[in-house]
Design a protein around this motif. Structure first.
Motif, PDB file in Angstrom:
ATOM      1  N   LEU A   1       0.827  -1.213   0.000  1.00 45.58           N
ATOM      2  CA  LEU A   1       0.000   0.000   0.000  1.00 45.58           C
ATOM      3  C   LEU A   1       0.858   1.258   0.000  1.00 45.58           C
ATOM      4  CD1 LEU A   1      -3.101   0.162  -0.073  1.00 45.58           C
ATOM      5  CD2 LEU A   1      -2.185  -2.088   0.466  1.00 45.58           C
TER       6      LEU A   1
ATOM      7  N   PHE B   1       1.346   1.778  -3.525  1.00 48.51           N
ATOM      8  CA  PHE B   1       0.125   2.354  -4.091  1.00 48.51           C
ATOM      9  C   PHE B   1       0.067   3.867  -3.866  1.00 48.51           C
ATOM     10  CE2 PHE B   1      -4.299   3.702  -3.365  1.00 48.51           C
ATOM     11  CZ  PHE B   1      -4.883   3.343  -4.570  1.00 48.51           C
ATOM     12  N   THR B   2       0.423   4.312  -2.663  1.00 48.69           N
ATOM     13  CA  THR B   2       0.271   5.723  -2.300  1.00 48.69           C
ATOM     14  C   THR B   2       1.487   6.583  -2.635  1.00 48.69           C
ATOM     15  OG1 THR B   2       1.082   5.266  -0.058  1.00 48.69           O
ATOM     16  CG2 THR B   2      -1.292   5.138  -0.408  1.00 48.69           C
TER      17      THR B   2
ATOM     18  N   SER C   1      -2.704   5.760 -11.796  1.00 44.14           N
ATOM     19  CA  SER C   1      -3.452   4.512 -11.935  1.00 44.14           C
ATOM     20  C   SER C   1      -2.599   3.331 -12.394  1.00 44.14           C
ATOM     21  CB  SER C   1      -4.610   4.698 -12.925  1.00 44.14           C
ATOM     22  OG  SER C   1      -4.135   5.065 -14.204  1.00 44.14           O
TER      23      SER C   1
ATOM     24  N   MET D   1      -0.036   1.656 -10.955  1.00 45.63           N
ATOM     25  CA  MET D   1       0.147   0.594  -9.967  1.00 45.63           C
ATOM     26  C   MET D   1      -1.136  -0.210  -9.748  1.00 45.63           C
ATOM     27  SD  MET D   1      -0.470  -0.308  -6.616  1.00 45.63           S
ATOM     28  CE  MET D   1       0.179  -1.584  -5.555  1.00 45.63           C
ATOM     29  N   PRO D   2      -2.298   0.452  -9.479  1.00 49.09           N
ATOM     30  CA  PRO D   2      -3.512  -0.356  -9.339  1.00 49.09           C
ATOM     31  C   PRO D   2      -3.873  -1.127 -10.595  1.00 49.09           C
ATOM     32  CG  PRO D   2      -4.029   2.000  -9.260  1.00 49.09           C
ATOM     33  CD  PRO D   2      -2.546   1.868  -9.145  1.00 49.09           C
TER      34      PRO D   2
ATOM     35  N   ARG E   1       5.684   1.781 -12.658  1.00 49.90           N
ATOM     36  CA  ARG E   1       4.526   1.775 -11.761  1.00 49.90           C
ATOM     37  C   ARG E   1       3.643   0.565 -12.033  1.00 49.90           C
ATOM     38  NH1 ARG E   1       3.517   3.646  -7.228  1.00 49.90           N
ATOM     39  NH2 ARG E   1       1.375   4.268  -7.661  1.00 49.90           N
TER      40      ARG E   1
ATOM     41  N   GLY F   1       2.906  -2.707  -9.567  1.00 52.41           N
ATOM     42  CA  GLY F   1       1.592  -3.288  -9.315  1.00 52.41           C
ATOM     43  C   GLY F   1       1.600  -4.793  -9.479  1.00 52.41           C
TER      44      GLY F   1
ATOM     45  N   SER G   1       3.249  -6.188  -6.390  1.00 57.39           N
ATOM     46  CA  SER G   1       2.325  -6.106  -5.259  1.00 57.39           C
ATOM     47  C   SER G   1       1.208  -7.128  -5.382  1.00 57.39           C
ATOM     48  CB  SER G   1       1.739  -4.694  -5.173  1.00 57.39           C
ATOM     49  OG  SER G   1       2.756  -3.746  -4.887  1.00 57.39           O
TER      50      SER G   1
ATOM     51  N   SER H   1      -7.727   8.677  -2.296  1.00 63.04           N
ATOM     52  CA  SER H   1      -6.394   8.734  -2.898  1.00 63.04           C
ATOM     53  C   SER H   1      -6.097  10.095  -3.511  1.00 63.04           C
ATOM     54  CB  SER H   1      -6.255   7.647  -3.980  1.00 63.04           C
ATOM     55  OG  SER H   1      -6.359   6.353  -3.421  1.00 63.04           O
TER      56      SER H   1
ATOM     57  N   TYR I   1      -8.643  -3.348  -6.674  1.00 64.46           N
ATOM     58  CA  TYR I   1      -7.664  -2.572  -7.437  1.00 64.46           C
ATOM     59  C   TYR I   1      -8.203  -2.146  -8.796  1.00 64.46           C
ATOM     60  CZ  TYR I   1      -3.691  -2.924  -4.294  1.00 64.46           C
ATOM     61  OH  TYR I   1      -2.833  -2.775  -3.234  1.00 64.46           O
TER      62      TYR I   1
ATOM     63  N   SER J   1     -10.298   0.798  -8.007  1.00 63.18           N
ATOM     64  CA  SER J   1      -9.500   1.985  -7.685  1.00 63.18           C
ATOM     65  C   SER J   1      -8.813   2.543  -8.924  1.00 63.18           C
ATOM     66  CB  SER J   1      -8.469   1.662  -6.598  1.00 63.18           C
ATOM     67  OG  SER J   1      -7.505   0.744  -7.059  1.00 63.18           O
TER      68      SER J   1
END
Length: 459
Positions: free
Chosen positions: A27, A30-31, A56, A58-59, A109, A113, A116, A283, A400, A403
Motif C-alpha cells: 500500500l 500504491f500511495t 493509476s 500501480m492499481p 509503476r 503493481g 504487489s 487517494s 484494485y 481503484s
C-alpha cells in the motif's frame, strides 16, 4: 492447525508480522505518488494523460496480475509467489527511482503493481492457510489494519523525503524495505503444489484485456475517439476470450462456478465498490489539499491521517463488534458509511480551509476500516480451502480494478485545472464515487435475498 504447527519453527505470530509488513509495503507502493504528483509533473513535464497513468499505473498492474498471482500461488506455492512479488517490487522500485521520463515511470509503476499482486494475492492466502478459527479472524483484522497503515505511512514517507531527495526517494525506500522482507519470507510455510499447469493463455487474455479497458478510460477525455473505440473493442474481445478459456481450462485462474455463490459475488462487488468509491476518492484528497488548498505535501500527508489512521484503528476494533452482526451486514453498513463520508467531502471549495474535510475523512475512515476487516475475512471464507489464494486474488482484483478506474476518472476530471474549475471537477468526482458506493450497497442488499447461507462452494 495451530500457527506453530503450520509454520514449523517460526514463532506463532511471525508469519502474521511478515505478511502484514509486506501488505503495508504494497500500500506504500500504491500511495507513493499521492503527495508527490505535482513534483513529478514539474520534473518530468507530465501531461494530463500521463498524470492519470502515473496515478493509476500501480492499481492497473495489481488488478491485471492478482488473479494470475493467485493461480501461481494455489498451483506452484503461495510462499514462492509471495517472495517473487517482493523481489519484483525491489527491481521495479529501483527502476522507478531512476526513471528520467514519463514513459519509464509509468512502466515501472505498472510493474510495481504486478509485484504487489503477488504479495496481496498470496499474503492473505497464507494467513488463511496458517491460521484457523478465531485466530484467522484476528489475522484478517490485522491484515486489514496493515492496508490502512500502508495508506497512512506512504504519503508521509513520500512527502517527508520529497524536500530532501526529491520525488523518487520513496521508491528507493520501497526497494530497501522489500529486500529484507523477501529474505525473511523464505521461512514461511509453503502451500501444497497441485502439479497442474497454470492457465497462461487465460492469464494473458485477462491482463491485456483489462489493460485495454483501463487505457480506454484514460484516453476517453484526452485521446482520439477512434483510439478509445478500438481499445474498448479489444478489451471486449479479450475478456470474452478469457471467459471461454476459463470454462475449458482444467486449472483456471478464476473458477467461474464461484460466481454461483451469492456470498462470493457480494464480497467481490463490495471490494470493487470500495476501490472505485472511497479508495479512489481518498487517494486524490492529498492533491486537493496541495493543489486546491495550498498545503505543503507533508501537511497534506498528516491531514489524510484523519482517514487512513482512523482506518487502522477501526479495522483492529472491528473484531469487538457484536457477533450477532454478520459479516455481510458489516459490509453493507460500512459501505454506506463510506458513502456518507465521501459525500461530506463535497463541501471543499476554493475558499475553504483544510479543516472542512475532517468530518468526511473521519466518517469514511471508521467505515473503511470495518469494511477492510470484513472483506478480508469473507475473501477466504467464501472459497474452498485449497483456493484461498484465488479468493483473496479475486477480492483484491476487484478492489484494485475499481481503484484504477476511479483514480483515472478523478485524475482526468481535475488534471490541469486550477481554482474554481479544479473544485468543479472535484465535486463531480465526489458525486460519481459516492454513487458507486451506494450502488455497492444496493447490490449487496439484492444479493442478500438470494444467499443460501453464505458458505463457500465445496471443493
Amino acid at each position: 492447525m495451530s500457527p506453530r504447527a503450520a509454520s514449523g519453527t517460526l514463532a506463532p505470530r511471525l508469519p502474521l508480522v511478515i505478511v502484514a509488513l509486506a501488505t503495508l509495503l504494497a500500500l506504500v507502493v500504491f500511495t507513493a505518488p499521492l503527495t508527490t504528483l505535482d513534483a513529478m509533473t514539474s520534473a518530468l513535464d507530465l501531461s494530463a494523460a500521463e498524470q492519470a497513468w502515473v496515478m493509476s499505473g500501480m492499481p492497473l498492474g495489481a488488478a491485471c496480475g492478482l488473479l494470475t498471482a493467485g493461480a501461481f500461488g494455489d498451483t506452484l506455492g503461495r510462499r514462492r509467489t509471495f517472495v517473487a512479488g517482493l523481489w519484483i517490487n525491489v527491481v521495479s522500485s529501483i527502476g522507478a527511482a531512476l526513471a528520467g521520463s514519463a514513459e519509464m515511470l509509468i512502466v515501472m509503476r505498472i510493474v510495481q503493481g504486478l509485484g504487489s499482486a503477488g504479495i496481496m494475492a498470496c499474503g492473505l492466502g497464507l494467513l488463511g492457510q496458517i491460521y484457523q478459527g478465531e485466530a484467522r479472524k484476528q489475522a484478517a483484522a490485522i491484515w486489514a489494519a496493515a492496508l490502512g497503515a500502508g495508506v497512512a505511512t506512504g504519503p508521509i514517507l513520500s512527502s517527508a523525503f520529497l524536500s530532501v531527495s526529491g520525488w523518487n526517494a520513496i521508491h528507493w525506500i520501497i526497494a530497501l524495505i522489500s529486500t529484507p522482507l523477501a529474505l525473511a519470507s523464505v521461512q514461511l510455510p509453503e502451500s501444497p503444489r497441485t502439479g497442474l499447469r497454470v492457465d497462461l493463455p487465460g492469464a494473458l487474455a485477462l491482463m491485456v484485456g483489462m489493460a485495454a479497458l483501463m487505457s480506454a478510460l484514460v484516453e476517453v477525455r484526452v485521446g482520439s475517439s477512434l483510439l478509445v473505440i478500438g481499445l474498448i473493442a479489444l478489451a471486449g474481445v479479450l475478456l470474452v476470450l478469457f471467459v471461454r478459456l476459463e470454462r475449458r481450462s482444467p486449472n483456471p485462474i478464476l473458477e467461474l462456478r464461484l460466481f454461483r455463490s451469492p456470498a462470493f459475488v457480494g464480497a467481490t462487488l463490495a471490494a470493487f465498490a470500495s476501490g472505485a468509491g472511497v479508495l479512489a476518492l481518498m487517494s486524490m484528497v492529498p492533491t486537493v489539499l496541495v493543489r486546491g488548498l495550498g498545503l505543503s505535501p507533508l501537511a497534506a500527508a498528516v491531514t489524510i491521517l484523519a482517514w487512513s489512521g482512523v482506518t487502522v484503528l477501526a479495522a483492529l476494533g472491528a473484531r469487538f463488534l457484536p457477533a450477532a452482526l454478520s459479516s455481510r451486514a458489516r459490509v453493507i453498513w460500512s459501505i454506506l458509511g463510506c458513502a456518507v463520508g465521501q459525500a461530506l467531502l463535497f463541501v471543499a471549495g476554493a475558499d475553504s480551509t483544510w479543516a472542512v474535510l475532517l468530518p468526511g475523512l473521519f466518517v469514511a475512515g471508521v467505515a473503511n476500516g470495518i469494511l477492510n476487516a470484513s472483506l478480508g475475512h469473507e475473501a477466504v471464507q467464501t472459497v474452498p480451502q485449497e483456493r484461498t489464494a484465488m479468493g483473496s486474488a479475486a477480492n483484491n482484483t476487484a478492489r484494485y480494478l475499481g481503484s484504477a478506474l476511479g483514480i483515472s476518472l478523478i485524475s482526468v476530471l481535475i488534471a490541469g485545472a486550477q481554482g474554481e474549475s479544479f473544485f468543479e471537477g472535484w465535486h463531480r468526482a465526489v458525486v460519481a464515487t459516492s454513487v458507486i458506493s451506494l450502488l455497492g450497497v444496493l447490490a449487496m442488499l439484492l444479493l442478500s435475498r438470494r444467499d443460501g447461507g453464505g458458505r463457500a462452494l465445496p471443493a
